[in-house]
Structures are given as C-alpha cells and as structure tokens.
Design a protein around this motif. Structure first.
Motif, PDB file in Angstrom:
ATOM      1  N   HIS A   1       0.941  -0.838  -0.013  1.00 44.79           N
ATOM      2  CA  HIS A   1      -0.243  -0.221  -0.052  1.00 44.79           C
ATOM      3  C   HIS A   1       0.761   1.405  -0.067  1.00 44.79           C
ATOM      4  CE1 HIS A   1      -3.720  -2.380   0.566  1.00 44.79           C
ATOM      5  NE2 HIS A   1      -3.243  -2.759   1.389  1.00 44.79           N
ATOM      6  N   ILE A   2       0.534   2.357  -0.347  1.00 43.53           N
ATOM      7  CA  ILE A   2       0.994   3.733  -0.380  1.00 43.53           C
ATOM      8  C   ILE A   2       0.581   4.394   1.057  1.00 43.53           C
ATOM      9  CG2 ILE A   2       0.991   5.975  -1.273  1.00 43.53           C
ATOM     10  CD1 ILE A   2       2.300   3.699  -2.950  1.00 43.53           C
ATOM     11  N   VAL A   3       1.776   4.617   1.849  1.00 47.93           N
ATOM     12  CA  VAL A   3       1.514   5.354   3.146  1.00 47.93           C
ATOM     13  C   VAL A   3       2.528   6.499   3.155  1.00 47.93           C
ATOM     14  CG1 VAL A   3       1.840   5.062   5.459  1.00 47.93           C
ATOM     15  CG2 VAL A   3       1.319   2.860   4.424  1.00 47.93           C
ATOM     16  N   LEU A   4       1.624   7.582   2.783  1.00 52.29           N
ATOM     17  CA  LEU A   4       2.238   8.862   2.838  1.00 52.29           C
ATOM     18  C   LEU A   4       2.858   9.469   4.008  1.00 52.29           C
ATOM     19  CD1 LEU A   4      -0.483  10.816   0.369  1.00 52.29           C
ATOM     20  CD2 LEU A   4       1.631   9.384  -0.116  1.00 52.29           C
ATOM     21  N   LEU A   5       3.924  10.000   4.172  1.00 56.61           N
ATOM     22  CA  LEU A   5       4.871  10.523   5.127  1.00 56.61           C
ATOM     23  C   LEU A   5       4.665  11.947   5.384  1.00 56.61           C
ATOM     24  CD1 LEU A   5       8.165   8.776   4.665  1.00 56.61           C
ATOM     25  CD2 LEU A   5       6.418   7.918   6.061  1.00 56.61           C
ATOM     26  N   PRO A   6       4.734  12.594   6.534  1.00 55.22           N
ATOM     27  CA  PRO A   6       4.722  13.897   6.814  1.00 55.22           C
ATOM     28  C   PRO A   6       5.789  14.857   5.970  1.00 55.22           C
ATOM     29  CG  PRO A   6       4.490  12.834   8.791  1.00 55.22           C
ATOM     30  CD  PRO A   6       5.140  11.849   8.051  1.00 55.22           C
ATOM     31  N   ARG A   7       5.280  16.001   5.566  1.00 50.35           N
ATOM     32  CA  ARG A   7       6.459  16.943   5.050  1.00 50.35           C
ATOM     33  C   ARG A   7       7.587  17.162   6.005  1.00 50.35           C
ATOM     34  NH1 ARG A   7       3.932  20.615   1.516  1.00 50.35           N
ATOM     35  NH2 ARG A   7       2.186  19.168   0.405  1.00 50.35           N
TER      36      ARG A   7
ATOM     37  N   GLU B   1      10.089   7.665  -0.105  1.00 50.99           N
ATOM     38  CA  GLU B   1      10.129   7.256  -1.753  1.00 50.99           C
ATOM     39  C   GLU B   1       9.455   8.262  -2.566  1.00 50.99           C
ATOM     40  OE1 GLU B   1       9.472   3.463  -4.652  1.00 50.99           O
ATOM     41  OE2 GLU B   1       8.787   3.374  -2.669  1.00 50.99           O
ATOM     42  N   LEU B   2       9.654   9.019  -3.615  1.00 58.57           N
ATOM     43  CA  LEU B   2       8.751   9.518  -4.399  1.00 58.57           C
ATOM     44  C   LEU B   2       7.673   8.844  -5.076  1.00 58.57           C
ATOM     45  CD1 LEU B   2      11.251  11.740  -4.113  1.00 58.57           C
ATOM     46  CD2 LEU B   2      10.413  12.571  -6.327  1.00 58.57           C
ATOM     47  N   VAL B   3       6.330   9.131  -4.892  1.00 59.99           N
ATOM     48  CA  VAL B   3       5.388   8.222  -5.634  1.00 59.99           C
ATOM     49  C   VAL B   3       4.485   9.237  -6.504  1.00 59.99           C
ATOM     50  CG1 VAL B   3       4.958   6.569  -3.942  1.00 59.99           C
ATOM     51  CG2 VAL B   3       3.953   8.614  -3.599  1.00 59.99           C
ATOM     52  N   ILE B   4       4.072   9.093  -7.504  1.00 61.55           N
ATOM     53  CA  ILE B   4       3.596   9.828  -8.666  1.00 61.55           C
ATOM     54  C   ILE B   4       2.203   9.362  -9.078  1.00 61.55           C
ATOM     55  CG2 ILE B   4       3.975  10.978 -10.831  1.00 61.55           C
ATOM     56  CD1 ILE B   4       6.832  10.573 -10.424  1.00 61.55           C
TER      57      ILE B   4
ATOM     58  N   TRP C   1      -0.780   4.918  -7.560  1.00 61.67           N
ATOM     59  CA  TRP C   1       0.407   5.772  -7.459  1.00 61.67           C
ATOM     60  C   TRP C   1       1.716   4.926  -7.955  1.00 61.67           C
ATOM     61  CZ3 TRP C   1       0.917  10.628  -5.214  1.00 61.67           C
ATOM     62  CH2 TRP C   1      -0.176  11.253  -4.257  1.00 61.67           C
ATOM     63  N   PHE C   2       2.478   5.526  -9.006  1.00 55.38           N
ATOM     64  CA  PHE C   2       3.714   5.106  -9.439  1.00 55.38           C
ATOM     65  C   PHE C   2       4.826   4.952  -8.405  1.00 55.38           C
ATOM     66  CE2 PHE C   2       7.904   5.139 -11.674  1.00 55.38           C
ATOM     67  CZ  PHE C   2       7.750   3.686 -12.118  1.00 55.38           C
ATOM     68  N   ARG C   3       5.640   4.043  -8.163  1.00 54.76           N
ATOM     69  CA  ARG C   3       6.486   4.081  -7.009  1.00 54.76           C
ATOM     70  C   ARG C   3       7.945   4.189  -7.968  1.00 54.76           C
ATOM     71  NH1 ARG C   3       4.573   1.028  -1.947  1.00 54.76           N
ATOM     72  NH2 ARG C   3       6.233   2.390  -1.062  1.00 54.76           N
ATOM     73  N   THR C   4       8.397   5.220  -7.531  1.00 49.41           N
ATOM     74  CA  THR C   4       9.488   5.665  -8.355  1.00 49.41           C
ATOM     75  C   THR C   4      11.096   4.659  -8.045  1.00 49.41           C
ATOM     76  OG1 THR C   4      10.496   7.314  -6.941  1.00 49.41           O
ATOM     77  CG2 THR C   4       8.893   7.968  -8.525  1.00 49.41           C
ATOM     78  N   GLY C   5      11.164   4.620  -6.807  1.00 49.51           N
ATOM     79  CA  GLY C   5      12.175   4.033  -6.332  1.00 49.51           C
ATOM     80  C   GLY C   5      13.451   5.089  -6.125  1.00 49.51           C
ATOM     81  N   ASP C   6      12.950   6.248  -6.030  1.00 49.37           N
ATOM     82  CA  ASP C   6      14.027   7.268  -5.685  1.00 49.37           C
ATOM     83  C   ASP C   6      13.582   7.989  -4.185  1.00 49.37           C
ATOM     84  OD1 ASP C   6      15.543   7.621  -7.949  1.00 49.37           O
ATOM     85  OD2 ASP C   6      14.022   8.607  -8.972  1.00 49.37           O
ATOM     86  N   LEU C   7      14.534   8.283  -3.355  1.00 44.76           N
ATOM     87  CA  LEU C   7      14.313   8.782  -2.140  1.00 44.76           C
ATOM     88  C   LEU C   7      14.305  10.505  -2.083  1.00 44.76           C
ATOM     89  CD1 LEU C   7      16.396   6.367  -0.046  1.00 44.76           C
ATOM     90  CD2 LEU C   7      14.009   6.420  -0.161  1.00 44.76           C
ATOM     91  N   GLY C   8      13.661  10.952  -1.273  1.00 46.76           N
ATOM     92  CA  GLY C   8      13.521  12.455  -1.260  1.00 46.76           C
ATOM     93  C   GLY C   8      12.687  13.092  -0.409  1.00 46.76           C
TER      94      GLY C   8
END
Length: 532
Positions: free
Chosen positions: A363-369, A374-377, A401-408
């Motif tokens: 699942h996609i679990v969004l994190l606080p600002r 992981e960037l998801v789009i 959401w597309f999981r990019t595999g990039d951290l940011g």
C-alpha cells in the motif's frame, strides 16, 4: 411521440502524429529541423513522413503493429517515428549503442514486426534483427549500397514507389503509442507503454504551465531521441510549439557549443554530463550562445556545476524530474518562477507527487512533510504499464501511485529534493549514506569534472564508500588529496575511503551513471585505481 433510436456513443480519438500534422498546417514554411547544413521545413517533414508511412504500409505495417527504430538524431528519426504513429502503429525506439544480443532482446520482447535501421548502425542492428527473425528497412544508405542481394531495402526508395498516406489514423486516446525500454538497473529492461493521451497531455502541460517555449524558438536537439527526455521534451514539445530543432547526431561539448552559437539556440536541454562537457568546451572557446534558459533532467545536477554553468553561459538552469514511466516530466522548477537550486521543483499541472514509506510495499503510506521517503507519482502522465509484465506493473503502480524507487523530501512550499536512489543508498556501520551528498562535495573541487560515489561490500563495515572521478586534463590533484578534501567537508562516516581516477564514467541511455558497473569493477580492490 417520435420514435427514438439508440446509437453507440462516438469515442474520442487522439494521435501523437497530430503534433507534426498540425504544425505543418500552421507553419508550413518554418524550419522544423536543422542537421548540419540541411534544413527541413514543417511542410517538407510532414510530406516525407506521409510518404514513409505509405512505404511502411506497403511493407505490411498495420494498426497496432510494433515498428522498432534504430536511428540517431537526424531528420529521419521524426520521419520514421511519426510515420509509424500516423499508421496507428506503435513506435519502439532502440538505444543507438546497443549490441546485437541486446537489440534482439528488444525486438523479441516488443514483438516488433519490422526494424528501421540507419545504415551506419546496420552492423549491430541487422545482426540483432537476424537473431530475432525480424525484417529490416534502412535509412541514410546511399542508393548504390542497396545493390547487394543481402542489403536491406531502402525506406527512401520504397517511399518513392508507394502511395503516401493523406493523413494520420485516429486512435483511442489510451491506445499505446510508444514502447520505451527502461535502462534495466535491475534485471532485464522492461517496455513501458506510453499512451497517446499521456504523451499529448505531457506536451500540452509542458507548453502551458511548465516551460517557456514559443513558436519560432530554436532548440538544441542534443538529447538522444530514442530516450523519453529528448523524444518528449525536445522533439514532441518543440514541434508542438512550432520551434526549430537543431539536431546533433552525436554529442560532444565543442560541437554542441558551436551549433548553439551558429544557429542562435535560445533553449538548451541536457543531462548533467552534457552540462559538464559544455563547461569544458567553454575553456577552449570564447563564443557563447544567447540562451534564454536551460533545462536539466535525467539525473541530479550537482549544485556546483549548475552555478558554474549559469555564470559561464549567463542563463538560468531549471531542473526537473521524471521517468520513462511518467512520460517523463513529473516535477519542474517552472519557468517564470525563480528556480530553487538543488531541488527538482514542484509537481507539474495535473500531477501529484508525494513522499511515501518505502518499506510498505502493498500500500501507499504517505509521510509528513520534511521526512525522507520514496517519491510516488499519480496523474495524467502515467504509462499504461509494462509490456506483458502484469506482476511488474502491479508492483510499480500501487493504489494508483507509481513507485519511483527514488528517495527524497518535500518541504512546506511543495518543493521536492532528491536524496538518492533507494538501491544506491550505502549503509556503513549501520548509518545511511546518500551518495549524492558526497558527489556534491566532490563536484566543488576545481580539478573534478565528474564524480560517482558507490558502496562496495566490506567484511567489517558492511559496505565501504568509494568514489570514481573524471579529472580535468590539466589536473594535479591526487586521489589521496581528494579523500582529504571530502573528509574535511562531511561527517567521518560519509567520506570515501578510496577514490579511483577514471577516463570516463559508465553511463546509461539517460545519462545516469551506472553505479552497478562501478561496484562490479572495483569490488575487492584494495588500492585505488589511477586509470580505467
């Protein structure tokens, strides 16, 4: 009451081929493409494209068929690309540096019915097609070269004897237009299916709210057109605007600088290695183009390089971010707003980009600002999926959401910053080390032109940090001095213990450094290499 009848609802249609068709109607006498001394107008390019489409149709290409193309940055690339799309077929651009077995893989995996191959690339292209059992047509071949029995038929000659199309075939907006192969950082390359809708909406978004590109602008077409960055941001967006694209069949800094000066280029798009090459070229020439701005993508541009380019070329650099799977632009330092150096900007119109927990796969679990994740789009720019790989598609696109595999990270103003690839992160003695941070420090050294930091297996520390650098021709710095230089700038657990001096870094099709190649090359070496 009058009798009513029920009719089927007419569906909307779309075609990426409309980009060239519409601009040819609006700007017929404007120059679309410049290659060396050859200039091709929009009307000429579309007429030649329709002739190529007729030739491909005569060769058996039908709606939905896959046409592979192995063509460099010359006018024949858009001719073949839009001819394929005009037929309602699917374009499968092939990386120009692939070898025969790699070409065979792409042809087989995409089920291509035909390969259009530039004559200079026939050595590997024809061999790969033979292995895959795929027919070949060639472009850029002198007429006399087609005399041999084994020589592929020339597309130009076939176009001269075939009936051209009169217009493009309309398609369902979500039909696949292109299959672009990922660079294969893990496992075999996968074919990302781009829809007509996603590609057209990307172009319109680029022009309306992202780039500052206008009818009559002159762009440098140095990015490889087989890759999504050059194909969508330079070619499709440039043609949609009615711009002139100055194409370079092969990039080097000196040629690129000369072409921009000679043809009055106002916009430059490139990957970080191109920016570094242009800075190097500027040490040998006092000529400068009148750039309005520059765009960087494909990989993170070191801040030191960005600042040097802006100083030397007098043009702001707007950095963005995207992937083959996102058509490609997802975020950008939008032109018209002062760029935030070191960031990849904010999401483009109609696209959401957030930070998610990389450890939660299902699942996609969004994190606080402000938190690293992981960037998801999600948005209009997502691919249809990976060709014939439903499990890979399901793993990549989760909850829409597309999981990019990039951290940011994402700050309170919505600006995103890339930390690193999840797979590139180094864990030394239990501490996370992000290679990009170390590379930024190395890039500030005046003798370093390019740098890549990577982790190699280590019995005691788990992973050890090493770096590979390309130095300026007149450099005097030693590897040991570079280790000391970095160690004074960052924490003790982060700096590289070994620096390898190399002639060049291994690059993928988008200009990203292939760190797995460096890991394979230098794992187990006790002493730093001084050449490669």
């Amino acid at each position: 009451m009058p009798e009513t009848t029920t009719t089927s609802r007419t569906r909307a249609t779309a075609s990426v081929a409309a980009i060239l068709a519409e601009s040819a109607a609006r700007y017929p006498d404007d120059v679309a493409v410049v290659v060396g001394d050859q200039r091709t107008t929009y009307a000429e390019l579309w007429s030649e494209t329709l002739a190529y489409a007729g030739a491909l149709r005569a060769r058996g290409v039908t709606e939905g068929a896959r046409v592979a193309m192995l063509v460099p940055n010359v006018a024949d690339f858009p001719r073949v690309y839009y001819a394929t799309l005009a037929l309602g077929a699917v374009a499968v651009p092939v990386h120009a540096l692939l070898k025969r077995r790699e070409i065979e893989y792409v042809l087989r995996d995409s089920a291509a019915s035909l390969l259009v191959c530039a004559a200079p690339l026939l050595g590997e292209g024809a061999a790969g097609a033979a292995l895959a059992g795929v027919d070949v047509l060639t472009v850029l071949a002198p007429a006399a070269s087609a005399d041999g029995d084994d020589a592929p038929d020339r597309l130009e000659a076939l176009a001269g004897s075939s009936e051209p199309l009169t217009t493009y075939v309309p398609r369902d907006p979500f039909d696949t237009a292109t299959i672009l192969y990922t660079s294969g950082t893990t496992g075999q390359p996968k074919g990302a299916e781009g829809s007509h809708f996603a590609l057209l909406e990307q172009v319109n978004t680029n022009l309306l709210t992202t780039f500052d590109m206008r009818h009559g602008d002159v762009l440098l077409g140095a990015l490889p057109l087989f890759h999504t960055f050059g194909q969508t941001c330079t070619m499709n967006t440039g043609f949609r605007a009615g711009a002139t694209i100055v194409m370079l069949p092969k990039f080097d800094g000196d040629s690129a600088l000369a072409a921009m000066v000679d043809h009055g280029c106002e916009i430059f798009m490139g990957v970080p290695t191109m920016y570094m090459a242009l800075l190097d070229a500027a040490t040998r020439s006092e000529d400068r183009p009148s750039l309005r701005y520059a765009i960087s993508g494909g990989a993170s541009l070191p801040l030191a390089v960005l600042e040097r380019f802006q100083q030397v070329y007098g043009a702001p650099v707007h950095e963005g971010y995207g992937l083959t799977e996102t058509s490609p632009v997802a975020t950008f330092n939008h032109v018209g707003t002062p760029p935030h150096p070191g960031t990849i900007g904010t999401p483009v119109w109609g696209v959401d980009v957030e930070i998610a927990d990389p450890a939660t796969a299902e699942h996609i679990v969004l994190l606080p600002r402000g938190e690293v994740g992981e960037l998801v789009i999600r948005g209009h720019n997502l691919m249809n999926g990976y060709l014939d790989r439903p499990e890979d598609t399901a793993a990549a696109i989760v909850d829409g959401w597309f999981r990019t595999g990039d951290l940011g990270t994402k700050d309170d103003d919505g600006y995103l910053t890339i930390v690193d690839r999840t797979k590139d992160m180094i864990i030394r003695n239990g501490y996370n080390v992000y290679p990009r941070q170390v590379e930024e420090v190395l890039a500030t050294h005046p003798d370093v032109t390019m740098a890549a930091v990577f982790g190699v297996p280590h019995e005691l520390h788990g992973q050890e940090i090493e770096a590979a650098v390309v130095l300026r021709a007149d450099a005097t710095v030693t590897p040991e001095e570079l280790v000391t230089f970095v160690s004074t700038e960052i924490a003790a657990y982060k700096f590289p213990r070994v620096v390898h001096v190399v002639d060049a870094l291994p690059l993928g099709p988008s200009g990203k450094v292939l760190k797995r190649t460096l890991v394979e090359q230098f794992s187990g070496q006790a002493e730093p290499a001084t050449a490669s």
